[in-house]
Design a protein around this motif. Sequence first.
Motif, mmCIF file in Angstrom:
data_model
loop_
_atom_site.group_PDB
_atom_site.id
_atom_site.type_symbol
_atom_site.label_atom_id
_atom_site.label_comp_id
_atom_site.label_asym_id
_atom_site.label_seq_id
_atom_site.Cartn_x
_atom_site.Cartn_y
_atom_site.Cartn_z
ATOM 1 N N PRO A 1 -3.214 -9.589 9.608
ATOM 2 C CA PRO A 1 -3.765 -8.700 8.531
ATOM 3 C C PRO A 1 -3.715 -7.133 9.217
ATOM 4 C CG PRO A 1 -5.309 -9.856 9.805
ATOM 5 C CD PRO A 1 -4.210 -10.639 10.327
ATOM 6 N N MET A 2 -3.981 -6.194 8.244
ATOM 7 C CA MET A 2 -4.059 -4.796 8.774
ATOM 8 C C MET A 2 -5.423 -4.489 9.096
ATOM 9 S SD MET A 2 -2.090 -2.950 5.466
ATOM 10 C CE MET A 2 -2.248 -4.418 4.456
ATOM 11 N N PRO A 3 -5.501 -3.591 10.046
ATOM 12 C CA PRO A 3 -6.792 -3.109 10.500
ATOM 13 C C PRO A 3 -7.438 -2.380 9.477
ATOM 14 C CG PRO A 3 -5.206 -2.783 12.107
ATOM 15 C CD PRO A 3 -4.472 -3.415 11.036
ATOM 16 N N ALA A 4 -8.784 -2.106 9.521
ATOM 17 C CA ALA A 4 -9.452 -1.057 8.311
ATOM 18 C C ALA A 4 -8.729 0.287 8.412
ATOM 19 C CB ALA A 4 -10.697 -1.128 8.584
ATOM 20 N N GLU A 5 -8.306 0.580 9.536
ATOM 21 C CA GLU A 5 -7.914 1.993 9.672
ATOM 22 C C GLU A 5 -6.494 2.336 9.096
ATOM 23 O OE1 GLU A 5 -8.836 0.302 12.165
ATOM 24 O OE2 GLU A 5 -7.595 0.561 14.022
ATOM 25 N N VAL A 6 -5.675 1.273 9.315
ATOM 26 C CA VAL A 6 -4.430 1.286 8.649
ATOM 27 C C VAL A 6 -4.402 1.213 7.270
ATOM 28 C CG1 VAL A 6 -2.230 -0.118 8.243
ATOM 29 C CG2 VAL A 6 -3.043 0.406 10.805
ATOM 30 N N ARG A 7 -5.425 0.355 6.644
ATOM 31 C CA ARG A 7 -5.481 0.238 5.269
ATOM 32 C C ARG A 7 -5.947 1.504 4.443
ATOM 33 N NH1 ARG A 7 -6.140 -3.855 1.983
ATOM 34 N NH2 ARG A 7 -6.175 -5.176 3.624
ATOM 35 N N HIS A 8 -7.050 2.197 5.310
ATOM 36 C CA HIS A 8 -7.482 3.512 4.789
ATOM 37 C C HIS A 8 -6.459 4.487 4.910
ATOM 38 C CE1 HIS A 8 -10.667 6.717 4.790
ATOM 39 N NE2 HIS A 8 -9.918 7.295 5.521
ATOM 40 N N LEU B 1 0.802 -1.246 0.116
ATOM 41 C CA LEU B 1 0.007 0.087 -0.015
ATOM 42 C C LEU B 1 0.921 1.198 0.011
ATOM 43 C CD1 LEU B 1 -2.936 -1.167 2.476
ATOM 44 C CD2 LEU B 1 -2.680 -1.276 -0.085
ATOM 45 N N VAL B 2 1.857 1.555 0.797
ATOM 46 C CA VAL B 2 2.792 2.452 0.753
ATOM 47 C C VAL B 2 3.478 2.667 -0.876
ATOM 48 C CG1 VAL B 2 5.403 2.986 1.410
ATOM 49 C CG2 VAL B 2 3.623 2.072 3.076
ATOM 50 N N LEU C 1 -2.742 -14.237 4.030
ATOM 51 C CA LEU C 1 -1.672 -13.613 3.356
ATOM 52 C C LEU C 1 -1.554 -13.339 1.729
ATOM 53 C CD1 LEU C 1 1.471 -12.625 3.716
ATOM 54 C CD2 LEU C 1 1.926 -14.926 4.114
ATOM 55 N N MET C 2 -2.632 -14.076 1.187
ATOM 56 C CA MET C 2 -2.466 -14.111 -0.300
ATOM 57 C C MET C 2 -3.696 -13.481 -0.717
ATOM 58 S SD MET C 2 -1.139 -18.029 -1.022
ATOM 59 C CE MET C 2 -2.270 -18.513 0.576
ATOM 60 N N ALA C 3 -4.409 -12.598 0.088
ATOM 61 C CA ALA C 3 -5.623 -12.001 -0.236
ATOM 62 C C ALA C 3 -5.622 -10.983 -1.201
ATOM 63 C CB ALA C 3 -6.061 -11.272 1.244
ATOM 64 N N GLN C 4 -4.374 -10.440 -1.493
ATOM 65 C CA GLN C 4 -4.145 -9.449 -2.492
ATOM 66 C C GLN C 4 -4.931 -8.306 -2.522
ATOM 67 O OE1 GLN C 4 -1.175 -9.646 -3.930
ATOM 68 N NE2 GLN C 4 -0.813 -11.994 -4.254
ATOM 69 N N THR C 5 -5.445 -7.903 -1.615
ATOM 70 C CA THR C 5 -6.401 -6.685 -1.619
ATOM 71 C C THR C 5 -6.030 -5.439 -2.052
ATOM 72 O OG1 THR C 5 -6.448 -6.270 0.486
ATOM 73 C CG2 THR C 5 -8.095 -7.735 0.189
#
Lengths: 489, 489
Positions: free
Chosen positions: B45-52, A124-125, A343-347
């Motif tokens: 997994p990343m929490p929603a707020e991190v992803r956001h 994401l970064v 880990l492979m969710a690739q979102t």
Amino acid sequence: MTTPSDPLPPLDPSDWEAYRALAHRMLDDSLDYLRDVRTRPAWRPMPAEVRHALTDEPLPRTGVGDAQAYDDFVRLVRPFPNGNIHPRFWGWVMGTGTPQAAMADFLSSVMNPNVGGLEQSPVLVERQVVRWCAQLMGFPEGSGGILLSGGTMANVMGLAVARQERAGYDVRAEGHGGAHPRLVVYASTEVHGWLKKACELLGLGNTAFRRVPVRDDFSVDPAAMAAMIAEDRAAGLRPCCIIGTAGTVQTGATDDLDALADLATREGCWFHVDGAFGAMAALAPSLQPQLRGMGRADSLAFDLHKWGYLPFDIAVLLTREDAALVRTFSMQAAYLASETRGLMAQTGIFFADRGIELTRSFKALKAWMQFRAVGTDLLGAHIARNVAQARHLEALVRAEPTLELLAPVPLNIVNFRYAAAGRDDAARDALNRAILIELQERGIAAPSGTTIRGRFAIRVAITNHRSGDDDFAALVAAVVRLGRELSTD
Amino acid sequence: MTTPSDPLPPLDPSDWEAYRALAHRMLDDSLDYLRDVRTRPAWRPMPAEVRHALTDEPLPRTGVGDAQAYDDFVRLVRPFPNGNIHPRFWGWVMGTGTPQAAMADFLSSVMNPNVGGLEQSPVLVERQVVRWCAQLMGFPEGSGGILLSGGTMANVMGLAVARQERAGYDVRAEGHGGAHPRLVVYASTEVHGWLKKACELLGLGNTAFRRVPVRDDFSVDPAAMAAMIAEDRAAGLRPCCIIGTAGTVQTGATDDLDALADLATREGCWFHVDGAFGAMAALAPSLQPQLRGMGRADSLAFDLHKWGYLPFDIAVLLTREDAALVRTFSMQAAYLASETRGLMAQTGIFFADRGIELTRSFKALKAWMQFRAVGTDLLGAHIARNVAQARHLEALVRAEPTLELLAPVPLNIVNFRYAAAGRDDAARDALNRAILIELQERGIAAPSGTTIRGRFAIRVAITNHRSGDDDFAALVAAVVRLGRELSTD
């Protein structure tokens, strides 16, 4: 045979606190090294014993420990870089780096993620850095991009996308054998060497690269390009890609990108812009007019380790349409199948489908941290200052009767020479080569040399955030002094 | 318009001592982060707020300062890597890294040299690393090499050299248009995905890649390859390159490299070996017999960021003859002309003439320091231990009646599944997919998944120097427990 339970010295530190002390020492040394860079010569040659040690040492089968390895580095390696961290280094086009970005590289290597894809923050970064870059370069929403090792890789991959999108047949499957018309690409005679390498690597062949003449300002002649395209079409070839340059390596010239975009549209060609350093001028509002048309490119390549002032290596390829990257590079493999969870969710984004590398380092972090820490406006201000410094140097050269300007200064590159009245061109070339070498060997400054319309030039390319006004005055004074000194030999 | 004398906030720290304090904190945090990695989940997994936050944040035109940028990193980025630093990460094939090598990356970014060429110590360091690697891999004196970003790049460049050396015409000039016979290359159906990407990128076309069947042990069938070559020759094609794999990504199988070397000699083909991870087994004397014939390759690609345990990114391409690299990639440009003295003396080696990148980072340093600090024998011992761990895991799987092995374990990769007696294959696949996702999401371990002869496998690839025996016992226990738990849903 080793068994799982054999005790082995770890590869991590066996004594974390001892290593911590050493690492803090490395950090302090490094900060001092950069803080005090101005007190050292711009460049210095390696002593024979250093060269010897770095050439002949046998394979180290047994280890000497971290402290000794660091001491060897301090003794043999660190004192002898090529010098682009120095305030008076202006050779080729290199960036300077900062201690903060070097720390970001450390943080990145500590996390050590593979940014090919997967469900993780680094992906994401990188996506965020790419989006910010797209915005800075005037690319639209929906554009795509990927970080690469440098301008050459970013340009080569851009050309691969151009070919995929404009070949007119399934070039991934068929390659360039067969009955399809031969593809040709167009760029100026001043285009950087990457294009020759790219045409060769991609199997188009060097002869597929049409070299279009430039005008007096070293920008490509769009009318000449249009004529070559018509000629090639008449000969049964397929014009595939037009390449414009934002900031040529020789003189900093920028092609008329708007005219090239028009031509590409008219001809159904892909429009790629090589903005290796020049594209970064987009961060300075005062320089944006020179880049008019760049935002119309189908793809754009530029470095962040040149005029983005970041350490090596980091470059960006942007494409107007993200899907074009995927169409060019995506592949499926059983071991890469994605899932909807885990880990492979690739979102995020699967970068490995947007380039040829599957394993990818977290080079995005240094850009992400630098952009946040200093803001892109300040980067733009430094870029504008480098251009102002080039104009300042141009003025100093014009004001000094023993010096001669060899090319216009549209951006950040100044080509000049010691005029040496009364000598012929060969003698002038030899004298200026000698001046350049003395500048380097005496540690005064590190410009590079080139040949402009047959004449040897001392070439100063300013992508250095450490240079001050005095550095350019010192350069001019040194060239005049050396010119006189070496003329009387 | 900025003038040279405008005061600007520097890009270097405006307060070196304040930055020094911050950097020491970053260093301490980072060492703690790695020292304590075992106490954290293998992945989360990343929490929603991190992803956001990592998705929607606008371009930072103004800066927030180094301390805030670091805090953002600590909060948003560092907790969520893909996990290959963790002792129970065995997904795909990734390395682990060490804090020492991360420090070497920092030292490298501080010096920030461009290792394309020039008269400087980093060029000699890379040449020394390449020579040491050549020696480790059984390559002769006079062989050449270059560091690249990863296995894919190293393999792609190896294939480019193969094409240059065996095309039978001036492929750099002409590319693949024209009347020349179509070039074809040979590798097993188990070859890594790089080869498809390489054939596409190089303009050979994916159809130029002949997929040769494998034997029961997943190694290529040399007789089938010989038959395909004869067939292609009869059809007027030009067999150009034979590719062997040392350690396939699916099962860790190694082709009979000696047989392939013989075949290549007989057929006048280039012999390239993809040893992305497997080649590193050469550092362990007990494993060398599996690699017999590897030293006969014309070119060999392998990673140091996989089984060399270094952080991303660093890989090696070796060629039996240094001049082959130069013939493939060298180019001349006015701004790169060399001199006999000064910075452009080029008495070391001009790496930019041995690959397509002109700007090249100093990735060599981490290998140089690691080799010296721990010695290559200890690296070999860790590699041998990883293989022993794979055999140990194989034994655990065989001993557990609810588990089933899906492929032989020749090296460091184990493919197995929860057997789920009484279910059909589709149900077994679904169950094992679910087990794998739970392993990851609960943070127990991070293997990856793949499909072996149509059956979904939990795949454990061990290139991790942090894994201990207990980690594999914990994995087996968890799979059995999850298999039971998820079967009764």
